[in-house]
Design a protein around this motif. Structure first.
Motif: not given
Length: 428
Positions: A224-232, A250-260, A275-277
């Motif tokens: 699982t890669l964290l993709v929001d360090t710079y630009d999603v 991929v993991r998202i840890d910021s922003g408007d989560l539903a939109v992103v 198939g990427t979660r």
């Protein structure tokens, strides 16, 4: 060396013990009951958790040389009380709701039957464990229902006391979380563990590209890669470029989560990574999870909210004397009459009334040994018999029990708005 749990208690319990030894009342039979007068936070049901931890702590409740020396040196109790404590072993009985069971206001969640001297010393130990773990499990249960079939990782260790983090991970798993980031919980209780990486790992490397490549080289494309360090958007493209369509998540840890999440899903699909979660984190609670129900999210990571009971860090349980032996050996009900803090005297038996498989009431009677009414199931089970622990069970059994207990609650139990208990507690 096993650490004693005997000093995980309050000074006033030893004060009462000493005075009762002096008056001769210490060896009277006494029945204490654990219950909650209300469900904190306006919730519709509570979840019993911590029973297994209490039984482990009870097994280690011994006053050894170190504990006795502390009490002696600090003049906490007199010599007679020290002599009693040196040979203390709980020899009574304990009954309780099984872990994972739901409870309601007035439910006799645990009943301790022994001499006053034996039972009074267990108040703080029982309440500190049950109040904490039940608060966590009650919050976690709401989150699990809000998530539906999507898994939740417990990841709140950095937001609470180091030992509370282990207990919280256990309680959250009991209530339906899929895994924890806490390795001690995995070691002690067999809770599955999981973990990805933090923004620090990306920042350590010269570029996001290098960081992702290092993680893939080490853990494989299913990581699982964290993709929001710079630009999603750029992070997602880089992740798929390096891992290919076999990228695990991929993991998202910021922003408007539903939109992103919607944008990321579209991007992943367009890149062939169908198939990427998508896993989302960032201060989630049951309300935020419910709001994401329509978003293309495959899993959640919850930290602060679950280890703090989602704003309700205690289950408000109390430990009250409800019956005592008189001079003739008869057991008499006793009750506290304080304004706003009343209790109901008498040793209780409890049942869950069901109609067509749906819970309709909590039936509590002061008739020990009463048979279950038609269409009801008993809730109190023996945990300790004559000082011997007989109620241990695997954590998985409690987890399965919780699934079954929640499934029989009325639909209104799962409303997140504040309200009354979903079923009434009926005393007789």
């Amino acid at each position: 060396m096993v650490m004693s749990s005997a000093l995980l208690t309050d000074h006033y319990e030893l004060t009462m013990l000493q005075a009762a030894l002096g008056s001769g009342a210490a060896r009277r039979r006494a029945v204490f009951e654990v219950f909650a007068r209300h469900l904190p936070g306006g919730r519709r049901y509570g979840v019993v958790a911590g029973t297994g931890r209490f039984l482990d702590a009870l097994a280690d409740f011994r006053f050894g040389e170190a504990e006795l020396a502390f009490l002696r040196d600090n003049r906490v109790v007199n010599d007679e009380t020290l002599d009693f404590l040196a040979s203390y072993r709980f020899q009574g009985d304990v009954y309780g709701y099984r872990e994972g069971e739901c409870y309601f206001p007035g439910s006799p969640i645990m009943v301790v039957d022994g001499t006053f001297a034996e039972a009074v010393l267990l108040e703080t130990l029982i309440l500190s464990i049950l109040n904490h773990d039940s608060a966590i499990a009650s919050a976690a249960s709401r989150m699990v229902h809000a998530a539906g079939s999507r898994p939740i990782i417990e990841m709140g260790s950095r937001r609470t006391h180091e030992l509370a983090a282990v207990a919280a991970a256990r309680a959250a798993y009991l209530a339906g979380f899929s895994s924890t980031s806490n390795l001690m919980a995995g070691s002690m209780y067999g809770v599955p563990t999981a973990g990805t990486s933090a923004h620090a790992f990306t920042l350590l490397h010269s570029s996001e590209y290098d960081a992702f490549q290092a993680q893939i080289d080490s853990l494989g494309a299913d990581t699982t890669l964290l993709v929001d360090t710079y630009d999603v958007a750029k992070g997602v493209r880089t992740a798929v470029e390096l891992a290919g369509p076999e990228l695990g998540a991929v993991r998202i840890d910021s922003g408007d989560l539903a939109v992103v999440a919607r944008e990321v899903r579209q991007m992943l699909d367009s890149l062939g990574a169908t198939g990427t979660r998508i896993v989302v984190t960032s201060d989630l609670d049951e309300y935020a999870i419910a709001a994401l129900a329509a978003a293309p999210v495959d899993g959640y990571g919850v930290g602060t909210s679950v280890v703090t009971g989602s704003g309700v860090p205690t289950a408000a349980m109390v430990y009250k004397l409800v019956a005592r032996e008189d001079a003739d050996g008869a057991l008499w009900p006793v009750a506290k009459k304080s304004v706003g803090k009343p209790s109901r005297g008498g040793r209780k038996t409890a049942f869950r009334a069901l109609e067509n498989g749906v819970a309709t009431a909590e039936l509590v009677t002061c008739s020990p040994g009463a048979a279950a009414p038609d269409g009801a199931r008993p809730l109190l089970h023996q945990l300790v018999r004559g000082g011997e622990i007989v109620g241990r069970e695997p954590l998985e059994a409690a987890r399965e029990r919780h699934r079954a207990a929640v499934a029989e609650l009325p639909v209104l139990a799962h409303q997140l708005s504040q309200g009354d208990a979903v079923i009434p507690t009926v005393f007789s």
